[in-house]
Design a protein around this motif. Structure first.
Motif, PDB file in Angstrom:
ATOM      1  N   ASP A   1       0.005   2.489  10.738  1.00 20.48           N
ATOM      2  CA  ASP A   1       0.024   2.684   9.287  1.00 20.48           C
ATOM      3  C   ASP A   1      -0.012   1.337   8.586  1.00 20.48           C
TER       4      ASP A   1
ATOM      5  N   HIS B   1      -8.770   0.720   8.721  1.00 21.14           N
ATOM      6  CA  HIS B   1      -7.577   0.000   9.200  1.00 21.14           C
ATOM      7  C   HIS B   1      -7.971  -1.275   9.952  1.00 21.14           C
TER       8      HIS B   1
ATOM      9  N   GLY C   1       0.260   5.134   0.352  1.00 23.82           N
ATOM     10  CA  GLY C   1      -0.769   6.123   0.651  1.00 23.82           C
ATOM     11  C   GLY C   1      -2.100   5.426   0.838  1.00 23.82           C
ATOM     12  N   ASP C   2      -3.043   5.751  -0.038  1.00 24.68           N
ATOM     13  CA  ASP C   2      -4.329   5.060   0.002  1.00 24.68           C
ATOM     14  C   ASP C   2      -4.570   4.272  -1.275  1.00 24.68           C
ATOM     15  N   GLN C   3      -3.474   3.979  -2.008  1.00 29.52           N
ATOM     16  CA  GLN C   3      -3.577   3.201  -3.239  1.00 29.52           C
ATOM     17  C   GLN C   3      -2.724   1.943  -3.147  1.00 29.52           C
TER      18      GLN C   3
ATOM     19  N   VAL D   1       0.847  -1.189   0.000  1.00 26.25           N
ATOM     20  CA  VAL D   1       0.000   0.000   0.000  1.00 26.25           C
ATOM     21  C   VAL D   1       0.881   1.236   0.000  1.00 26.25           C
TER      22      VAL D   1
ATOM     23  N   ASN E   1      -8.975  -0.767  -7.111  1.00 30.44           N
ATOM     24  CA  ASN E   1      -8.720   0.148  -5.997  1.00 30.44           C
ATOM     25  C   ASN E   1      -9.990   0.787  -5.460  1.00 30.44           C
TER      26      ASN E   1
ATOM     27  N   LEU F   1      -9.093   0.175   3.947  1.00 30.13           N
ATOM     28  CA  LEU F   1      -8.077   1.235   3.986  1.00 30.13           C
ATOM     29  C   LEU F   1      -8.501   2.383   4.898  1.00 30.13           C
ATOM     30  N   GLU F   2      -9.791   2.656   4.969  1.00 23.59           N
ATOM     31  CA  GLU F   2     -10.269   3.765   5.788  1.00 23.59           C
ATOM     32  C   GLU F   2     -10.351   3.398   7.272  1.00 23.59           C
TER      33      GLU F   2
ATOM     34  N   PRO G   1      -5.887  -5.521   6.311  1.00 23.94           N
ATOM     35  CA  PRO G   1      -4.682  -4.700   6.265  1.00 23.94           C
ATOM     36  C   PRO G   1      -3.580  -5.257   7.158  1.00 23.94           C
TER      37      PRO G   1
ATOM     38  N   ARG H   1     -11.833  -0.043  -0.087  1.00 24.69           N
ATOM     39  CA  ARG H   1     -11.882   1.304   0.481  1.00 24.69           C
ATOM     40  C   ARG H   1     -12.218   1.260   1.979  1.00 24.69           C
TER      41      ARG H   1
END
Length: 457
Positions: free
Chosen positions: A282, A253, A222-224, A220, A241, A250-251, A275, A247
């Protein structure tokens, strides 16, 4: 197992067979003594018609004595006896009263003495036959009730056996799919330290232990997600993505699965997105799962995936994890400090506990070299730290994925060892155990507690 559950309805409590309870004449005196499946009006009709038919036959065959009062055998009483035998004494008395009414009707206006012995003997015979009928009806009803209850119990046991067989088949399937224990899995992850080179090993471990069929691990940025996966297994996975499950993971975690997107009325092409988080929260990477068995998508398996991923990512930060403890206690082994921090972090994220067993040695035990001997008895996954105090020593044994039962089992093994070796107990040998749950005290406070025990006077 939570769940091969198929709810089983408990057996009915009523012990009455359907043929009896469904059609008894509730409330009538006749029905209380003769609870059959026949309707009351049919019983009354038979009780009247059978003796009436007997009177008619008697009038036709023997007009001078229709009731066979003066015959060698009183054939007329067969009708009340049959009715009493079928329906009980009250129905038999009703039939006998029909015979009495017939005699009075046939001899109305005649000067013939009433046959007292004829009717008295017949009534006694009808009452005996009716009592016999009632007794056997009650016994039959009781036997049918027991049979009905046993039949229900048999059905219940058959359902329970079927569910047990399904549960056994599922357990056998899971054991075939999980050829290793959780400790073996953590032992494999303990030696991994590079995300690029060890990604395939991680996926293979997840496939064996968590029954994942097709998955890919992406880095990962950033957010991509990177366009090319670090590693994959099973059927190729198309990266999207903008997939709602990606999404959401990623938002938040957090591990997300397809049930959550369905609850939000969204469609995702993946079953799970998990994740890989570092110590600061992070995201290192993202695991996308495209195929796994239906029964594997349950809370316990998802928690296991979370545990393995957390243990793996913590292993990528060995020095960062151990550094806070080593600054306060430089004499603490780096592996012990790192493993304690990793297990504490695992408990914070997944709720899986661990345990520290501290064995306190008196000077007598130290002189007999018992600390070194017990060091050789530690389990494969355990980490140890031998602390030398002013007057005594302390051996700290860190037990991953352990609770109080694990500690009690370990101490029982030590007790058995010292008893076989010297026929004494741990206390007599100068060894005093302390159980310190890692789930209740942070690592820094727990190390402080260990030094306090070692330095106690």
């Amino acid at each position: 197992m939570s769940s091969a559950s198929g709810n089983v309805r408990p057996p009915e409590t009523s012990a009455q067979p359907r043929a009896i309870t469904g059609a008894s004449f509730t409330g009538s005196p006749l029905g209380k003594l003769a609870p059959t499946g026949i309707r009351p009006w049919i019983v009354l009709l038979e009780a009247v018609l059978l003796p009436a038919l007997t009177l008619a036959l008697g009038w036709w065959l023997n007009p001078q004595d229709p009731l066979w009062v003066h015959a060698d055998f009183h054939w007329a009483w067969l009708a009340p006896m049959i009715v009493a035998l079928r329906y009980g004494p009250l129905a038999g008395l009703l039939s006998a009263s029909v015979l009495l009414a017939g005699w009075l009707l046939l001899h109305h206006g005649q000067d013939e003495p009433f046959p007292q012995v004829f009717f008295l003997g017949g009534l006694i015979l009808v009452m005996l036959v009716g009592e016999f009928s009632s007794l056997w009806v009650a016994r039959t009803r009781r036997a049918e009730s027991v049979q009905h209850y046993l039949h229900q119990r048999m059905e219940h046991l058959i359902r329970q056996y079927y569910l047990l067989r399904l549960s056994h088949d599922r357990l056998e399937h899971e054991l075939i799919g999980r050829p290793m224990s959780m400790r073996d899995a953590l032992k494999t992850l303990r030696g991994l330290g590079s995300m690029e080179s060890d990604a395939q090993t991680l996926l293979r471990l997840l496939s064996q232990y968590c029954q994942i069929g097709a998955a890919a691990l992406y880095r990962v940025d950033g957010d991509q997600l990177d366009t090319q996966p670090l590693s994959s297994m099973g059927a190729p996975i198309t990266l999207d993505n903008n997939d709602p499950l990606v999404r959401q993971a990623l938002e938040t975690h957090k591990l997300c699965h397809v049930v959550q997107t369905l609850a939000l009325k969204q469609q995702s092409q993946y079953l799970m997105a998990a994740p890989l988080l570092d110590l600061g929260g992070d995201i290192y990477g993202l695991l996308l799962v495209d195929d796994m068995p239906f029964f594997a998508l349950q809370e316990e398996n998802l928690q296991t995936i979370n545990l393995l991923l957390g243990y793996y990512t913590d292993g990528l930060s060995t020095q960062a994890l151990a550094q806070p403890l080593l600054q306060h206690w430089p004499d603490c082994p780096a592996e012990f400090a790192f493993e304690m921090q990793r297990l504490w972090h695992m408990h914070q994220t997944t709720g899986v506990p661990s345990m520290v067993v501290a064995l306190e040695f008196t000077p007598t035990a130290i002189e007999r070299d018992l600390p070194q001997q017990l060091l050789r008895l530690r389990r494969l996954m355990d980490e140890t730290w031998l602390i030398q105090g002013e007057r005594r020593a302390l051996l700290a044994v860190l037990m991953p994925l352990g609770d109080s039962a694990t500690a009690e089992g370990f101490l029982a093994r030590l007790e058995n060892w010292i008893h076989q070796k010297e026929s004494i107990s741990l206390a007599d040998a100068g060894i005093f155990p302390h159980q310190l749950p890692l789930s209740q005290t942070p690592p820094l406070g727990l190390l402080q507690r260990l030094h306090e025990i070692a330095d106690a006077q």
